[in-house]
Design a protein around this motif. Structure first.
Motif, mmCIF file in Angstrom:
data_model
loop_
_atom_site.group_PDB
_atom_site.id
_atom_site.type_symbol
_atom_site.label_atom_id
_atom_site.label_comp_id
_atom_site.label_asym_id
_atom_site.label_seq_id
_atom_site.Cartn_x
_atom_site.Cartn_y
_atom_site.Cartn_z
ATOM 1 N N HIS A 123 0.833 -1.209 0.000
ATOM 2 C CA HIS A 123 0.000 0.000 0.000
ATOM 3 C C HIS A 123 0.865 1.255 0.000
ATOM 4 N N GLU A 124 1.981 1.175 0.654
ATOM 5 C CA GLU A 124 2.843 2.350 0.774
ATOM 6 C C GLU A 124 4.278 1.866 0.908
ATOM 7 N N ASP A 125 5.167 2.493 0.161
ATOM 8 C CA ASP A 125 6.584 2.137 0.285
ATOM 9 C C ASP A 125 7.385 3.403 0.020
ATOM 10 N N ILE A 126 7.477 4.236 1.042
ATOM 11 C CA ILE A 126 8.186 5.518 0.947
ATOM 12 C C ILE A 126 9.281 5.505 2.005
ATOM 13 N N PRO A 127 10.211 6.415 1.930
ATOM 14 C CA PRO A 127 11.295 6.365 2.922
ATOM 15 C C PRO A 127 10.783 6.338 4.362
ATOM 16 N N ALA A 128 9.688 7.043 4.625
ATOM 17 C CA ALA A 128 9.244 7.152 6.022
ATOM 18 C C ALA A 128 8.394 5.977 6.476
ATOM 19 N N ARG A 129 7.853 5.203 5.509
ATOM 20 C CA ARG A 129 6.834 4.231 5.932
ATOM 21 C C ARG A 129 6.657 3.127 4.902
ATOM 22 N N TYR A 130 6.367 1.929 5.423
ATOM 23 C CA TYR A 130 6.048 0.797 4.538
ATOM 24 C C TYR A 130 4.784 0.122 5.064
ATOM 25 N N THR A 466 -2.380 -7.192 7.627
ATOM 26 C CA THR A 466 -1.766 -5.950 7.184
ATOM 27 C C THR A 466 -0.671 -5.568 8.175
ATOM 28 N N SER A 467 0.514 -5.264 7.657
ATOM 29 C CA SER A 467 1.648 -4.883 8.510
ATOM 30 C C SER A 467 2.208 -3.563 8.005
ATOM 31 N N SER A 468 2.589 -2.709 8.939
ATOM 32 C CA SER A 468 3.212 -1.452 8.535
ATOM 33 C C SER A 468 4.374 -1.147 9.458
#
Ligand code: NAD
Length: 477
Positions: A123-130, A466-468
């Motif tokens: 869903h999200e893969d940016i430097p601050a968050r996955y 779901t894991s973040s």
């Protein structure tokens, strides 16, 4: 391994006899020909405990390794096709060639599941968050199968359940336990102990299984009435469920069809496996312009079909699987007689042993007839005429079921458009039951709950996780 006549349950690493035994009847002779173990509650407890004990290890096994084991099981089934097929014919009744096709279907379905992969959604893969969602196994699955396709309908469940990391307790119908028991025996040398357990028993075994707190998910194929009981039983412990239930599939024949060309395909759509198919054509609506010709072509085709013991060479239609179902079908025929409906062919119950019933066509009964409204699940086909396509669609869509439907026409585009107005999970034009392990199969309304086959079917044996992760030192703030 060659199949012997010793039938045992696969429970953990053992082949277990069960607390009692039950007779298995050959429907072609109506006499017992083998005995199957009858599980007690203690036997069931041991099977579920074995599955629970095996679960952490199996779930942690790499996906590719699990898939390789399931593919190896498919290979073993194929190697033993000549052992499985006659046993399936003896317990189920179907002709040997069809039994062999079902066995090969078991192998095909297992192999296809082994080749499927679970999606991972990022869903999200940016430097601050996955953030991602994966699909994890549910736990121990109770797989419950009916008697019409004991191996194939078990396969719909086993492949996806096992490859995704679940352990299984398979319960076949008391009418057809033997081939499933042999499958469990075969799997003992291929899968780790407890990963696939097979238990057989009488009418009490299903309810014990569905109520058992050690079961996490139920995958059930059977009648709608039983499906409702299964759903109720699952509620207490919030078990996940997939239900493939009954149907009353309509077929619509359009005005521009060639009746002679159509007759063989339409006949087998209704009478294959002696009509004991969830997706059989169970109501036939024929445009008045071709009604008489279609009826006469079906009757002529039926006259050339060979009914007999499934073991006998040349048999195309075997017996009804069991006495209860045979009696039910005879009662439906009696109901047609009582109401004075016309029989285009059939209707007689042959003398002699075995649960036979000749292909029977009821000629234009009223829509309110029991044979139109109820799921017959046997070789009795009501055919009705129509003149208006809206009326045909309305009648096809009436009733609580929504499993399959077929449209037969010279103009495939017109048939496709008509098919899109039918309320069911499967709609086919100029073909019947083209099932594939890669294509989702689901019933609408009272025909089911959830999906089998395809990626959608695979996902039914998983829970989303779901894991973040926050990759900065701000802890998400
Ligand atoms: P059934 O419902 O009597 O039995 C199915 C299975 O459930 C058997 O193993 C039986 O022992 C078990 N069972 C019975 N009562 C139970 C209970 N209370 N709790 C748990 N398990 C229980 O069905 P059947 O007569 O074996 O099969 C015929 C029916 O199955 C028809 O209605 C047919 O349309 C349907 N069917 C549906 C599909 C599908 O995919 N939708 C496929 C094949 C058959």
């Amino acid at each position: 391994m060659h199949f012997d006549r010793d039938f045992r349950m696969a429970i953990g690493s053992a082949l277990a006899p069960g607390a009692g035994t039950m007779a298995v009847i050959d429907p072609a002779t109506a006499t017992p020909f083998a005995e199957a173990p009858e599980a007690s509650p203690a036997d069931l407890d041991r099977a579920i405990s074995a599955a629970r004990a095996a679960f952490p290890g199996w779930a942690a096994t790499p996906y590719a390794e699990r898939a390789a084991s399931i593919a190896a099981l498919a290979d073993a089934v194929e190697r033993h096709a000549d052992d499985f097929a006659p046993l399936l014919t003896r317990e189920q009744g179907k002709p040997l060639a069809e039994a062999r096709r079902e066995v090969m279907g078991l192998a095909t379905w297992l192999r296809a599941a082994a080749g499927m992969a679970l999606p991972v959604t990022v869903h999200e893969d940016i430097p601050a968050r996955y953030c991602e969602t994966r699909h994890v196994p549910i736990g121990v699955v109770a797989a419950i199968a009916p008697w019409n396709y004991p191996l194939l309908l078990a396969a719909f469940k086993l492949g996806p359940a096992l490859v995704t990391g679940n352990c299984v307790v398979l319960k076949p119908s008391p009418f057809t336990p033997l081939t499933s028991l042999k499958l469990g025996e075969l799997a003992q040398s291929i899968l780790p102990p407890g990963v696939l357990n097979v238990v057989s028993g009488g009418d009490a075994l299903g309810p014990w299984l569905t109520a058992h707190p050690g079961i996490d998910k139920i995958a059930f194929t059977g009648s709608t009435a039983t499906g409702k009981r299964v759903m109720a039983s699952a509620a207490d412990t919030l078990k996940r469920i997939t239900l493939e239930l009954g149907g009353n599939d309509p077929a619509i024949v359009m005005h521009d069809i060639d009746p002679a060309m159509l007759a063989p395909a339409l006949f087998w759509a209704a009478f294959g496996n002696a009509g004991q198919v969830c997706l059989a054509t169970k109501r036939l609506y024929v445009h008045a312009a071709v009604y008489d010709e279609v009826r006469d072509a079906l009757v002529a085709y039926a006259a050339g079909v060979t009914m007999g013991s499934g073991i006998a060479p040349g048999t195309q239609i075997g017996p009804i699987n069991n006495r209860v179902q045979h009696d039910r079908l005879i009662a439906l025929i009696e109901d047609c007689r009582t109401h004075g409906y016309r029989f285009a062919c059939g209707g007689e119950v042959p003398d002699g042993p075995g649960y036979f019933l000749a292909p029977t066509i009821i000629d234009n009964p009223p829509e309110s007839a029991r044979i139109v409204q109820d799921e017959q699940f046997g070789p009795i086909l009501p055919m009705m005429s129509f003149t208006d396509y809206d009326d045909a669609v309305h009648r096809a869509n009436s009733g609580p079921y929504g499993l399959g439907a077929s449209i037969w026409a010279g103009d495939p585009d017109a048939a496709w458009a008509l098919g899109q107005r039918i309320a069911s999970g499967n709609v086919w034009v100029n073909e019947s039951r083209p099932l594939s392990p890669l294509v989702p199969f689901a019933g609408h309304g009272h025909s089911g709950f959830g999906v089998e086959n395809g990626i959608e079917g695979l996902l039914e044996y998983t829970l989303p996780r779901t894991s973040s992760i926050c990759r900065t030192r701000t802890f998400g703030l």
